[in-house]
Design an enzyme around this catalytic site. Structure first.
Site, PDB file in Angstrom:
ATOM      1  N   GLU A 145       0.785  -1.060   0.090  1.00  0.00           N
ATOM      2  CA  GLU A 145       0.161   0.131   0.079  1.00  0.00           C
ATOM      3  C   GLU A 145       0.901   1.352  -0.073  1.00  0.00           C
ATOM      4  O   GLU A 145       0.529   2.131   0.944  1.00  0.00           O
ATOM      5  CB  GLU A 145      -0.910  -0.135   1.245  1.00  0.00           C
ATOM      6  CG  GLU A 145      -1.937  -1.165   1.262  1.00  0.00           C
ATOM      7  CD  GLU A 145      -2.990  -1.358   2.185  1.00  0.00           C
ATOM      8  OE1 GLU A 145      -2.764  -0.615   3.150  1.00  0.00           O
ATOM      9  OE2 GLU A 145      -4.058  -1.987   2.005  1.00  0.00           O
ATOM     10  N   GLU A 171      -4.933  -8.030  -1.332  1.00  0.00           N
ATOM     11  CA  GLU A 171      -5.873  -8.058  -0.214  1.00  0.00           C
ATOM     12  C   GLU A 171      -7.174  -7.570  -0.511  1.00  0.00           C
ATOM     13  O   GLU A 171      -7.455  -6.826  -1.332  1.00  0.00           O
ATOM     14  CB  GLU A 171      -5.414  -7.009   1.023  1.00  0.00           C
ATOM     15  CG  GLU A 171      -3.842  -7.167   1.553  1.00  0.00           C
ATOM     16  CD  GLU A 171      -3.672  -6.247   2.783  1.00  0.00           C
ATOM     17  OE1 GLU A 171      -4.624  -5.354   3.116  1.00  0.00           O
ATOM     18  OE2 GLU A 171      -2.655  -6.205   2.960  1.00  0.00           O
TER      19      GLU A 171
END
Length: 520
Positions: A320, A438
């Site tokens: 991320e 994810e």
């Protein structure tokens, strides 16, 4: 061999044999300090028999080889990599019980056998590189991941987190053995594990230690204050005593290799801690420890360390990187950093896939952290070795972040168009494969999730799994395409804004959540 596992060590017949002894007697990759120490001992006149003797007397070995039967069965498992045959097991145990042979003599006989040498021939200097097996070189072809024969491969994955945290240890080892945990993951049809870590995980000198109660009774093991159950499953956690977090990763990788489970390593954050990256970058500005250089050095080390290993198939470069830009040439240009990192990894290990997550914002349009891959259209990642890039968006339901599209009047029917805009187009236009690294959320209420969010997340999971399974058509998979790959977050027992596959006993599964998954 092209690369040795450790720098500064030269290939010789003796050092190749030493590597075999580590695998054959201790059943693990060597640690760098130990390998270099015993290499020097060999150079100074010690024999391999001397080293075998030292290994069989070590606490690490004797933790799981106390009785003669355990000793013999362990050698069958590690040196011959099979279950003992009845007659052979009886023969060796009998000779130990009667004193006709010592444990050292038995161990030396095992590692001098033709069966042992045929199993471990891959570690000879004529082999390609160190690892626990011949390498598995996955590549890409359009929107598909393919193996060396050209057959499409899907990654139906689970995130097993914890090693990136303060304990620097994958969660659940207080209930389960690490082998038992990987067996359970595989038993639920997952074929790949996304394994997060931090820079601190790789550099930590903390070791697994024994713990005792106030009366001096042995109570188990601990790493950084986190309890490890040495008796769980087959008692395999007992073998973790004395290991660092990186060496525990070695053990997980080795066992995953043994059972045919794939691993994608994930640089989740720099410092050991809970949650994602500290600042949405792959370094900490102003730090002399957590730098771009250290990020690169650590990936190069891992690429070399697991070169030739069948289980580790690639690197998820950074979790991320939401504060990064894409393709603007600035200091925090994530596309440029990922390109450089991918090329550096391939110098050490040309077989790995390179998984590249998105940012948060591109041209003023924002999405989930790590989920915005709109910039790939104009600035794709191009590596020196082609057909190795897999794009990896992150995507969640409304229990995690109540994005505007979750409250639209046409929700959840609006989701396929949203996916197309931010990341699905990469797959549909055959630019590269997609692995949603994810995904998930909470499907029941709890202290962090309302009923409306839980219901919305149920709708989200039904929609995104259908989208991935059908290649974005929501009906039938297009000819010649494999479904998109994915990784549920998480395997762990967790019940916050996301929920995990494991229940609190770390044995039974969260069936309602599991049933949303669509395996390939």
């Amino acid at each position: 061999m092209d690369d040795y596992l450790f720098s500064g060590v030269t290939h010789t017949a003796s050092t190749d044999a030493l590597f075999k002894v580590y695998e054959g007697i201790l059943g693990r990759f060597p640690d760098e300090a130990g390998f270099k120490f015993w290499s020097n001992q060999l150079s100074n006149g010690s024999s391999l028999t001397d080293i075998v003797g030292a290994f069989t007397k070590a606490a690490e070995f004797n933790n799981y080889a106390v009785t003669n039967k355990q000793f013999v069965d362990h050698l069958y498992d590690t040196a011959l990599q099979r279950n003992p045959d009845v007659s052979g097991e009886t023969y060796w145990i009998s000779n130990l019980e009667t004193g006709k042979l010592t444990k050292l003599q038995v161990a030396v006989t095992f590692i001098q056998s033709s069966e042992f040498n045929s199993k471990f021939q891959k570690y000879d200097s004529s082999a390609q590189s160190y690892g626990s097996g011949s390498s598995t070189a996955f590549s890409t072809s359009g929107s598909n991941i393919i193996d060396s024969s050209g057959t499409s491969v899907n990654l139906d994955s689970a995130n097993w987190f914890g090693a990136e945290g303060t304990a620097q240890l994958p969660q659940g080892l207080y209930n389960r053995g690490y082998e038992g945990m990987l067996d359970a993951i595989q038993a639920q049809k997952f074929d790949t594990v996304r394994l997060p870590f931090s820079q601190d995980t790789l550099t930590s000198t903390s070791k697994v230690i024994k713990t005792y109660d106030a009366n001096g009774n042995y109570t188990g093991l601990s790493l950084n204050g986190s309890y490890i159950n040495p008796w769980a499953d087959r008692g395999e956690n007992a073998g973790l005593e004395g290991l660092t977090p990186l060496q525990i990763m070695d053990e997980i990788v080795q066992y995953a290799d043994k059972i045919g489970l794939k691993i994608v390593l994930d640089h989740h954050r720099m410092t050991a801690g809970d949650g994602g990256t500290e600042n949405g970058l792959w370094y900490i500005p102003g730090s002399s420890t957590y730098t771009v250089q250290s990020w690169q050095d650590n990936w190069e080390m891992l690429a070399a360390r697991y070169a030739g290993n069948k289980s580790v198939i690639g690197a998820d470069l950074q979790n991320e990187p939401y504060q990064g830009t894409w393709g603007d040439g600035g200091t925090n240009d994530w596309a440029a950093a990922a390109t450089q990192m991918g090329n550096l990894i391939h110098v050490k290990n040309p077989n790995w896939l390179i998984f590249v997550e998105g940012t948060q914002t591109y041209n003023g349009q924002s999405y989930f952290w790590g989920g915005n891959l709109m910039g790939v259209q104009s600035h794709p990642i191009t590596l020196n070795i082609p057909n190795k890039v897999v794009y990896s968006p992150h995507d969640y339901g409304p229990s995690v972040a109540n994005q505007s599209w979750f409250s639209a009047s046409n929700y959840p029917d609006n989701l396929p168009a949203i996916y197309d805009q931010y990341w699905g187009y990469i797959y549909k236009n055959n630019i590269a494969p997609i692995w949603v690294g994810e995904m998930g959320g909470a499907i029941t209420t709890n202290g962090q999730t309302t009923q409306a969010e839980a219901t919305g997340t149920q709708q989200y999971l039904s929609e995104i799994t259908t989208y991935m399974k059908t290649g974005g058509t929501m009906t039938a998979l297009p000819t010649g395409k494999s479904p998109m790959s994915w990784a549920i977050f998480a395997w762990n027992n967790i019940n916050t804004d996301v929920q995990g596959i494991m229940n609190s006993d770390w044995t039974t599964i969260n069936t309602p959540l599991y049933n949303y998954l669509k395996f390939s």
